[in-house]
Enzyme design. Structure first.
Site, PDB file in Angstrom:
ATOM      1  N   PRO A 193       0.844  -1.198   0.000  1.00 38.72           N
ATOM      2  CA  PRO A 193       0.000   0.000   0.000  1.00 38.72           C
ATOM      3  C   PRO A 193       0.885   1.256   0.000  1.00 38.72           C
ATOM      4  O   PRO A 193       1.931   1.276   0.659  1.00 38.72           O
ATOM      5  CB  PRO A 193      -0.791  -0.124   1.310  1.00 38.72           C
ATOM      6  CG  PRO A 193       0.010  -1.045   2.178  1.00 38.72           C
ATOM      7  CD  PRO A 193       0.802  -1.937   1.265  1.00 38.72           C
TER       8      PRO A 193
ATOM      9  N   GLY B  67       1.795   5.215   0.822  1.00 39.38           N
ATOM     10  CA  GLY B  67       1.504   6.176   1.896  1.00 39.38           C
ATOM     11  C   GLY B  67       1.063   5.474   3.164  1.00 39.38           C
ATOM     12  O   GLY B  67       0.187   5.938   3.892  1.00 39.38           O
ATOM     13  N   ALA B  68       1.660   4.319   3.456  1.00 38.31           N
ATOM     14  CA  ALA B  68       1.188   3.509   4.583  1.00 38.31           C
ATOM     15  C   ALA B  68       2.292   3.163   5.577  1.00 38.31           C
ATOM     16  O   ALA B  68       2.074   2.390   6.497  1.00 38.31           O
ATOM     17  CB  ALA B  68       0.544   2.231   4.056  1.00 38.31           C
TER      18      ALA B  68
ATOM     19  N   LEU C 127       5.111   1.536   4.927  1.00 37.54           N
ATOM     20  CA  LEU C 127       5.836   0.285   4.646  1.00 37.54           C
ATOM     21  C   LEU C 127       6.947   0.487   3.621  1.00 37.54           C
ATOM     22  O   LEU C 127       7.479  -0.476   3.066  1.00 37.54           O
ATOM     23  CB  LEU C 127       4.864  -0.805   4.170  1.00 37.54           C
ATOM     24  CG  LEU C 127       3.730  -1.157   5.142  1.00 37.54           C
ATOM     25  CD1 LEU C 127       2.861  -2.275   4.582  1.00 37.54           C
ATOM     26  CD2 LEU C 127       4.281  -1.575   6.513  1.00 37.54           C
TER      27      LEU C 127
ATOM     28  N   SER D  14       7.509   3.793  -1.600  1.00 28.52           N
ATOM     29  CA  SER D  14       8.231   4.573  -2.623  1.00 28.52           C
ATOM     30  C   SER D  14       9.667   4.078  -2.743  1.00 28.52           C
ATOM     31  O   SER D  14      10.186   3.914  -3.859  1.00 28.52           O
ATOM     32  CB  SER D  14       8.177   6.077  -2.332  1.00 28.52           C
ATOM     33  OG  SER D  14       8.920   6.395  -1.186  1.00 28.52           O
ATOM     34  N   ALA D  15      10.316   3.789  -1.633  1.00 27.02           N
ATOM     35  CA  ALA D  15      11.707   3.303  -1.688  1.00 27.02           C
ATOM     36  C   ALA D  15      11.770   1.959  -2.402  1.00 27.02           C
ATOM     37  O   ALA D  15      12.689   1.705  -3.194  1.00 27.02           O
ATOM     38  CB  ALA D  15      12.277   3.176  -0.280  1.00 27.02           C
TER      39      ALA D  15
ATOM     40  N   ASP E 100      14.640   3.508   4.632  1.00 23.92           N
ATOM     41  CA  ASP E 100      13.694   2.816   3.744  1.00 23.92           C
ATOM     42  C   ASP E 100      14.420   2.163   2.564  1.00 23.92           C
ATOM     43  O   ASP E 100      14.221   0.978   2.283  1.00 23.92           O
ATOM     44  CB  ASP E 100      12.651   3.804   3.192  1.00 23.92           C
ATOM     45  CG  ASP E 100      11.583   4.124   4.215  1.00 23.92           C
ATOM     46  OD1 ASP E 100      11.785   3.812   5.400  1.00 23.92           O
ATOM     47  OD2 ASP E 100      10.548   4.690   3.826  1.00 23.92           O
TER      48      ASP E 100
HETATM   49  O1  PMV Z   1       6.390   6.111   6.184  1.00 25.27           O
HETATM   50  P1  PMV Z   1       7.625   5.604   5.541  1.00 25.27           P
HETATM   51  O2  PMV Z   1       7.546   4.206   5.074  1.00 25.27           O
HETATM   52  O3  PMV Z   1       8.110   6.512   4.440  1.00 25.27           O
HETATM   53  O4  PMV Z   1       8.778   5.593   6.674  1.00 25.27           O
HETATM   54  C1  PMV Z   1       9.324   6.828   7.080  1.00 25.27           C
HETATM   55  C2  PMV Z   1      10.332   6.680   8.190  1.00 25.27           C
HETATM   56  C3  PMV Z   1      10.745   8.024   8.811  1.00 25.27           C
HETATM   57  O5  PMV Z   1      11.636   7.728   9.896  1.00 25.27           O
HETATM   58  C4  PMV Z   1       9.541   8.756   9.386  1.00 25.27           C
HETATM   59  C5  PMV Z   1      11.441   8.920   7.791  1.00 25.27           C
HETATM   60  C6  PMV Z   1      12.848   8.495   7.402  1.00 25.27           C
HETATM   61  O6  PMV Z   1      13.347   8.993   6.382  1.00 25.27           O
HETATM   62  O7  PMV Z   1      13.490   7.717   8.132  1.00 25.27           O
END
Ligand code: PMV
Length: 298
Positions: free
Chosen positions: A88, A90-91, A93, A96-97, A139
């Site tokens: 999913p 924007g969740a 997990l 995008s990475a 990520d």
């Molecule tokens: O929500 P996600 O899967 O993009 O995880 C972000 C993790 C953060 O610590 C909030 C940001 C980061 O770059 O580490």
């Protein structure tokens, strides 16, 4: 076939952006990609039916990210990259990475470039930077490398070992969130109230250090308690929603050893730590639609 896995941050999100360590796991669900020489550069994303041309100044972040990745290959033919996303967006997990890692991996394979997974992670940072200005790098690193690891910005990844697998159950709140906005919100709080926010980061760092020991010792009861405490600190930074809190509570009541939001927060996912596989399956039913079990061996 290129592959980028999804990730679950066990402890330390947000604090990791500001130099604290975090612990994360790579999961089997992720993104696959195929690249082929074509007449023009094109990125296709399923299941969203998206088709994008690279454009460093494009309105769509995916266009800019694709352009940033293609710029890493100075002499190359035009490429069409097809991705299949099984995470999913924007969740929390690392969707995008995972797309970035899969795209790079697929292009490398098509062009006959051999790269270590750790170097793939570094290259994928060019993609991640488009989505949020100040990524910690956790990520893209976990997406490329996987396993269970302690990550600190600027340091080599430390893989953690244990003879006991982690039975995780990931639940989706159904609310989507923007990592960029949530990271910016913590930075604003840090600026306006540095004493409070630095104290929160210090607390998280202590939890991460203890969680490392608990994972290595296979002490999942202790790990569960540390997860609950990390969730409370993240709540104090206004990163949790009522839905995420309710889901964590429901999981704890149903026998989870601990539960917390994961990733950027403000919506997205939470996860629970189950004592055994069967209980993980039961917790998945409690957490409802969109939830899944992730078994991770350290
Ligand atoms: O929500 P996600 O899967 O993009 O995880 C972000 C993790 C953060 O610590 C909030 C940001 C980061 O770059 O580490």
């Amino acid at each position: 076939m290129g592959f980028g896995r999804g990730k679950v941050i066990l402890l330390g999100e947000h604090a990791v952006v500001h130099g604290c360590p975090a612990i994360a796991v790579g999961i089997e669900r992720g993104v696959t990609a195929d690249a082929a020489v074509a007449e023009r550069d094109l990125l296709r994303l399923s299941p969203w039916n998206l088709e994008l041309e690279p454009d460093p100044k494009g309105d769509e972040p995916l266009q800019r990210a694709f352009a940033a990745v293609l710029a890493l290959y100075p002499a190359r033919p035009s490429l069409e990259v097809k991705t299949q996303v099984d995470l999913p967006a924007g969740a929390g997990l690392g969707c995008s990475a995972a797309i970035g890692v899969a795209v790079l991996d697929a292009i490398d394979q098509t062009l006959g470039i051999e790269r270590l997974r750790a170097d793939l992670a570094t290259a994928a940072l060019a993609w991640e930077k488009v989505f949020h200005g100040n990524p910690s790098g956790i990520d893209n690193t976990m997406s490329a490398v996987g396993g269970v690891a302690l990550y600190r910005r600027g340091d080599a990844l430390r893989t953690l070992r244990s003879n006991k697998p982690l039975h995780l159950v990931v639940g989706h709140s159904g609310e989507s969130s923007s990592t960029k906005e949530m990271v910016a919100s913590v930075s604003r709080q840090l600026q306006s109230d540095p004493a409070r926010v630095n104290k929160a980061f210090e607390g998280i760092e202590v939890l991460v250090r203890n969680a490392k020991l608990a994972i290595e010792a296979g002490d999942h009861v202790a790990l569960g308690q540390l997860l609950d405490l990390n969730h409370t600190i993240l709540s104090s930074l206004m990163l949790c929603t009522t839905k995420l809190d309710d889901m964590c509570q429901a999981a704890r009541r149903a026998g989870a050893l601990g539960a917390k939001m994961t990733g950027a927060g403000g919506g997205g996912c939470m996860f629970a730590l189950a004592p055994e596989h069967d209980e993980a399956l039961r917790l998945r039913d409690v957490l409802g639609e969109g939830s899944f079990v992730a078994e991770v061996s350290a």
